[in-house]
Design a protein around this motif. Sequence first.
Motif, PDB file in Angstrom:
ATOM      1  N   ALA A 100     -65.444 -22.649  35.689  1.00 51.19           N
ATOM      2  CA  ALA A 100     -64.589 -21.679  34.999  1.00 51.19           C
ATOM      3  C   ALA A 100     -63.600 -21.050  35.975  1.00 51.19           C
ATOM      4  O   ALA A 100     -62.432 -20.847  35.631  1.00 51.19           O
ATOM      5  CB  ALA A 100     -65.451 -20.608  34.338  1.00 51.19           C
ATOM      6  N   TRP A 101     -64.059 -20.747  37.190  1.00 47.08           N
ATOM      7  CA  TRP A 101     -63.159 -20.179  38.188  1.00 47.08           C
ATOM      8  C   TRP A 101     -62.062 -21.168  38.571  1.00 47.08           C
ATOM      9  O   TRP A 101     -60.905 -20.799  38.751  1.00 47.08           O
ATOM     10  CB  TRP A 101     -63.927 -19.757  39.441  1.00 47.08           C
ATOM     11  N   VAL A 102     -62.415 -22.417  38.681  1.00 42.06           N
ATOM     12  CA  VAL A 102     -61.426 -23.450  39.017  1.00 42.06           C
ATOM     13  C   VAL A 102     -60.382 -23.539  37.908  1.00 42.06           C
ATOM     14  O   VAL A 102     -59.175 -23.620  38.172  1.00 42.06           O
ATOM     15  CB  VAL A 102     -62.118 -24.815  39.262  1.00 42.06           C
ATOM     16  N   LEU A 103     -60.806 -23.492  36.662  1.00 41.84           N
ATOM     17  CA  LEU A 103     -59.872 -23.538  35.541  1.00 41.84           C
ATOM     18  C   LEU A 103     -58.969 -22.308  35.513  1.00 41.84           C
ATOM     19  O   LEU A 103     -57.770 -22.415  35.231  1.00 41.84           O
ATOM     20  CB  LEU A 103     -60.631 -23.674  34.222  1.00 41.84           C
ATOM     21  N   VAL A 104     -59.522 -21.159  35.810  1.00 46.35           N
ATOM     22  CA  VAL A 104     -58.721 -19.928  35.841  1.00 46.35           C
ATOM     23  C   VAL A 104     -57.677 -19.998  36.949  1.00 46.35           C
ATOM     24  O   VAL A 104     -56.511 -19.627  36.747  1.00 46.35           O
ATOM     25  CB  VAL A 104     -59.636 -18.688  36.005  1.00 46.35           C
ATOM     26  N   VAL A 105     -58.063 -20.486  38.105  1.00 45.14           N
ATOM     27  CA  VAL A 105     -57.129 -20.592  39.227  1.00 45.14           C
ATOM     28  C   VAL A 105     -56.028 -21.602  38.906  1.00 45.14           C
ATOM     29  O   VAL A 105     -54.834 -21.338  39.141  1.00 45.14           O
ATOM     30  CB  VAL A 105     -57.881 -20.981  40.528  1.00 45.14           C
ATOM     31  N   ILE A 106     -56.388 -22.738  38.338  1.00 40.97           N
ATOM     32  CA  ILE A 106     -55.383 -23.743  37.986  1.00 40.97           C
ATOM     33  C   ILE A 106     -54.444 -23.213  36.918  1.00 40.97           C
ATOM     34  O   ILE A 106     -53.222 -23.404  36.999  1.00 40.97           O
ATOM     35  CB  ILE A 106     -56.072 -25.057  37.536  1.00 40.97           C
ATOM     36  N   ALA A 107     -54.987 -22.530  35.915  1.00 37.35           N
ATOM     37  CA  ALA A 107     -54.146 -21.970  34.853  1.00 37.35           C
ATOM     38  C   ALA A 107     -53.194 -20.917  35.405  1.00 37.35           C
ATOM     39  O   ALA A 107     -52.023 -20.859  35.024  1.00 37.35           O
ATOM     40  CB  ALA A 107     -55.018 -21.374  33.750  1.00 37.35           C
ATOM     41  N   SER A 108     -53.670 -20.077  36.315  1.00 30.26           N
ATOM     42  CA  SER A 108     -52.777 -19.057  36.878  1.00 30.26           C
ATOM     43  C   SER A 108     -51.727 -19.668  37.790  1.00 30.26           C
ATOM     44  O   SER A 108     -50.585 -19.203  37.814  1.00 30.26           O
ATOM     45  CB  SER A 108     -53.541 -17.957  37.614  1.00 30.26           C
ATOM     46  N   ILE A 109     -52.039 -20.726  38.497  1.00 27.77           N
ATOM     47  CA  ILE A 109     -51.039 -21.402  39.326  1.00 27.77           C
ATOM     48  C   ILE A 109     -49.976 -22.035  38.441  1.00 27.77           C
ATOM     49  O   ILE A 109     -48.772 -21.936  38.729  1.00 27.77           O
ATOM     50  CB  ILE A 109     -51.707 -22.443  40.252  1.00 27.77           C
ATOM     51  N   LEU A 110     -50.377 -22.666  37.356  1.00 20.83           N
ATOM     52  CA  LEU A 110     -49.415 -23.263  36.431  1.00 20.83           C
ATOM     53  C   LEU A 110     -48.541 -22.195  35.766  1.00 20.83           C
ATOM     54  O   LEU A 110     -47.332 -22.391  35.598  1.00 20.83           O
ATOM     55  CB  LEU A 110     -50.134 -24.098  35.372  1.00 20.83           C
ATOM     56  N   ALA A 111     -49.154 -21.071  35.381  1.00 30.44           N
ATOM     57  CA  ALA A 111     -48.378 -19.986  34.769  1.00 30.44           C
ATOM     58  C   ALA A 111     -47.366 -19.426  35.764  1.00 30.44           C
ATOM     59  O   ALA A 111     -46.211 -19.163  35.412  1.00 30.44           O
ATOM     60  CB  ALA A 111     -49.309 -18.885  34.274  1.00 30.44           C
ATOM     61  N   LEU A 112     -47.774 -19.267  37.010  1.00 27.92           N
ATOM     62  CA  LEU A 112     -46.860 -18.772  38.033  1.00 27.92           C
ATOM     63  C   LEU A 112     -45.739 -19.771  38.308  1.00 27.92           C
ATOM     64  O   LEU A 112     -44.576 -19.389  38.449  1.00 27.92           O
ATOM     65  CB  LEU A 112     -47.623 -18.475  39.324  1.00 27.92           C
ATOM     66  N   ALA A 113     -46.061 -21.051  38.328  1.00 27.37           N
ATOM     67  CA  ALA A 113     -45.038 -22.082  38.569  1.00 27.37           C
ATOM     68  C   ALA A 113     -44.019 -22.114  37.440  1.00 27.37           C
ATOM     69  O   ALA A 113     -42.814 -22.227  37.684  1.00 27.37           O
ATOM     70  CB  ALA A 113     -45.695 -23.443  38.740  1.00 27.37           C
ATOM     71  N   THR A 114     -44.477 -22.002  36.196  1.00 25.71           N
ATOM     72  CA  THR A 114     -43.527 -22.003  35.087  1.00 25.71           C
ATOM     73  C   THR A 114     -42.710 -20.723  35.068  1.00 25.71           C
ATOM     74  O   THR A 114     -41.533 -20.752  34.703  1.00 25.71           O
ATOM     75  CB  THR A 114     -44.240 -22.202  33.733  1.00 25.71           C
TER      76      THR A 114
END
Length: 113
Positions: free
Chosen positions: A5-19
């Motif tokens: 779950a932490w890995v998914l949260v980190v990936i989702a936040s990185i993608l949100a920041l990139a967009t």
Amino acid sequence: MSRQAWVLVVIASILALATLVGAVVLAVRVVRTRRLLTGLGAGGKVAFYGALIYTIFPVDVLPDPIYLDDMGVLAAALIYLTRLVHQRRAAGRQLPGQPDTPPDRDRVRRRVP
């Protein structure tokens, strides 16, 4: 929370920041392209202001952490405004009444006192 779950949260936040960064970069490029146009036609104004209002307006096609729709609208406006800039530059290169061929460079020009 589990490790996955932490890995998914980190990936989702990185993608949100990139967009988000991508949307900001596109917005800045749209504003810079708009500065190149001294007098926008109605289509240019609608494209410019419509793209910026859509980006800022809180109601979107996709939820706000996902800025892909905003990036698409900004990219479309940037393409349209860039084409307008190229049309203006092409129209400005050849003025009415000028010959199609450039002047002969071998000619000697004299200064008028």
